[in-house]
Scaffold this motif. Structure first.
Motif, PDB file in Angstrom:
ATOM      1  N   UNK A  99      36.659  37.234  18.206  1.00  0.00           N
ATOM      2  CA  UNK A  99      35.859  37.091  19.427  1.00  0.00           C
ATOM      3  C   UNK A  99      36.719  37.458  20.631  1.00  0.00           C
ATOM      4  N   UNK A 100      36.168  38.293  21.497  1.00  0.00           N
ATOM      5  CA  UNK A 100      36.890  38.706  22.709  1.00  0.00           C
ATOM      6  C   UNK A 100      36.149  38.205  23.941  1.00  0.00           C
ATOM      7  N   UNK A 101      36.755  37.284  24.661  1.00  0.00           N
ATOM      8  CA  UNK A 101      36.195  36.816  25.933  1.00  0.00           C
ATOM      9  C   UNK A 101      36.554  37.820  27.028  1.00  0.00           C
ATOM     10  N   UNK A 102      35.576  38.211  27.823  1.00  0.00           N
ATOM     11  CA  UNK A 102      35.831  39.276  28.809  1.00  0.00           C
ATOM     12  C   UNK A 102      35.483  38.890  30.242  1.00  0.00           C
ATOM     13  N   UNK A 103      34.792  37.765  30.459  1.00  0.00           N
ATOM     14  CA  UNK A 103      34.263  37.522  31.797  1.00  0.00           C
ATOM     15  C   UNK A 103      35.352  37.334  32.842  1.00  0.00           C
ATOM     16  N   UNK A 104      36.486  36.711  32.467  1.00  0.00           N
ATOM     17  CA  UNK A 104      37.537  36.501  33.475  1.00  0.00           C
ATOM     18  C   UNK A 104      38.182  37.818  33.889  1.00  0.00           C
ATOM     19  N   UNK A 105      38.500  38.639  32.890  1.00  0.00           N
ATOM     20  CA  UNK A 105      39.121  39.937  33.202  1.00  0.00           C
ATOM     21  C   UNK A 105      38.187  40.790  34.058  1.00  0.00           C
ATOM     22  N   UNK A 106      36.879  40.706  33.780  1.00  0.00           N
ATOM     23  CA  UNK A 106      35.930  41.535  34.535  1.00  0.00           C
ATOM     24  C   UNK A 106      35.635  40.934  35.915  1.00  0.00           C
ATOM     25  N   UNK A 107      35.641  39.611  36.010  1.00  0.00           N
ATOM     26  CA  UNK A 107      35.483  38.976  37.336  1.00  0.00           C
ATOM     27  C   UNK A 107      36.649  39.383  38.232  1.00  0.00           C
ATOM     28  N   UNK A 108      37.836  39.473  37.647  1.00  0.00           N
ATOM     29  CA  UNK A 108      39.027  39.807  38.422  1.00  0.00           C
ATOM     30  C   UNK A 108      39.243  41.317  38.535  1.00  0.00           C
TER      31      UNK A 108
END
Lengths: 201, 201
Positions: free
Chosen positions: A154-163
């Protein structure tokens, strides 16, 4: 680069972000990853099965029939799932899918898919609306926990994309939800850099 | 160009040529047409529903469920169909789908689709194998006749692509069937130049 022999096929299943809504190139992150895989010498056929407004419940009803039609015996089958933004959307004061159902859908889809194909899951991307983003972050934590329990990468992406320098700005400039060319470039790069991604150079 | 307001959505339904097999850009002719439509200012969401090896019989069983999930009330719905190369393929001495069934499938799919969506049909492209090409040409003539009877706009493409500087050479250099970048460029251009195509400049 010389072409590798295996007949790889991949389905990307999810929502509008998987479909690539807002991308002037009409590739989305899925199409960018397919392009790169082919450039890296893989024989890869990709099927984009993202649908706008789809929740985990919508995906639960269709993913198996659609993937079965596209991943025949004899190929090396892969599936990538990404959903959650629509589950956490409020409509007329009600969340479209309650968290417990989202998690149950996630588990049943991913476990069934993993019994058939090589499978990855990518978390939901961020939204400019802060309350919505908090619900996405909460669901993403749950998805990550349950993916780990099921042994699904599983790859969480929301933080990297928010930043990211572009994702939320492009989303605000478009329809308040979907990024443009640079946002999709970035999400494709996050997946390609992930050690679980299959079609690297 | 300023963006036009309507929420256009389009499904491209067919076989590997619709999917874009062999295209290093992973767009195929469908993706190229979508890119051009967006560049022309249309708000367009495109869904590529081409599947490798699909015959008209395969498409008859899935097109309606897959299109219904993607073309909701409230959008301006469009569907483009293209198939026939797999119907006319010989396997173990037998044609995969007899002409009468191909025609019946064509009529039932296109008539039902046209009762719901704006619909176009694009004929099967050529194959390097001459006997196969003759069967494609014969089926294309039948499809054109039946499309005219049903009032469905139909674009025959095999002659233009047979005479194209790249299509058959790219197909021979690839897997004996699918073109590369320049072949798909040409097929996209044929559709875009057609007076029935919707998303022109």
């Amino acid at each position: 680069m010389s072409q590798k022999p295996d007949d790889h096929r991949i389905c990307f299943i999810g929502d509008s972000f998987v479909q690539g809504t807002g991308d002037p190139l009409c590739l989305g992150w899925a199409g960018r990853l397919a392009q790169r895989a082919v450039a890296n010498g893989f024989r890869l056929t990709h099927y984009n099965l993202g649908i706008r407004r789809n929740t985990s419940r919508d995906i639960a009803t269709r993913w198996l029939a659609e993937c079965t039609a596209r991943l025949p015996a004899g190929c090396v089958p892969h599936a990538v799932f990404s959903f959650g933004v629509n589950d956490t959307m409020m409509e007329n004061g009600t969340r479209r899918i309650e968290e417990a159902e989202s998690i149950a859908n996630f588990r049943i889809i991913l476990q069934e898919a993993a019994s058939r194909y090589a499978v990855l899951a990518v978390g939901p991307p961020p939204m400019p609306d802060d309350a919505h983003l908090q619900r996405i972050a909460q669901l993403d934590r749950q998805f990550a926990l349950h993916a780990a329990e099921c042994g699904i990468p599983y790859l969480s992406v929301w933080q990297a994309l928010r930043d990211d320098a572009h994702w939320l700005d492009e989303a605000r400039a478009d329809d308040g939800a979907h990024p443009g060319r640079r946002g999709y470039d970035r999400l494709a790069a996050l997946v390609e850099e992930w050690d679980k991604w299959w079609f690297k150079k």
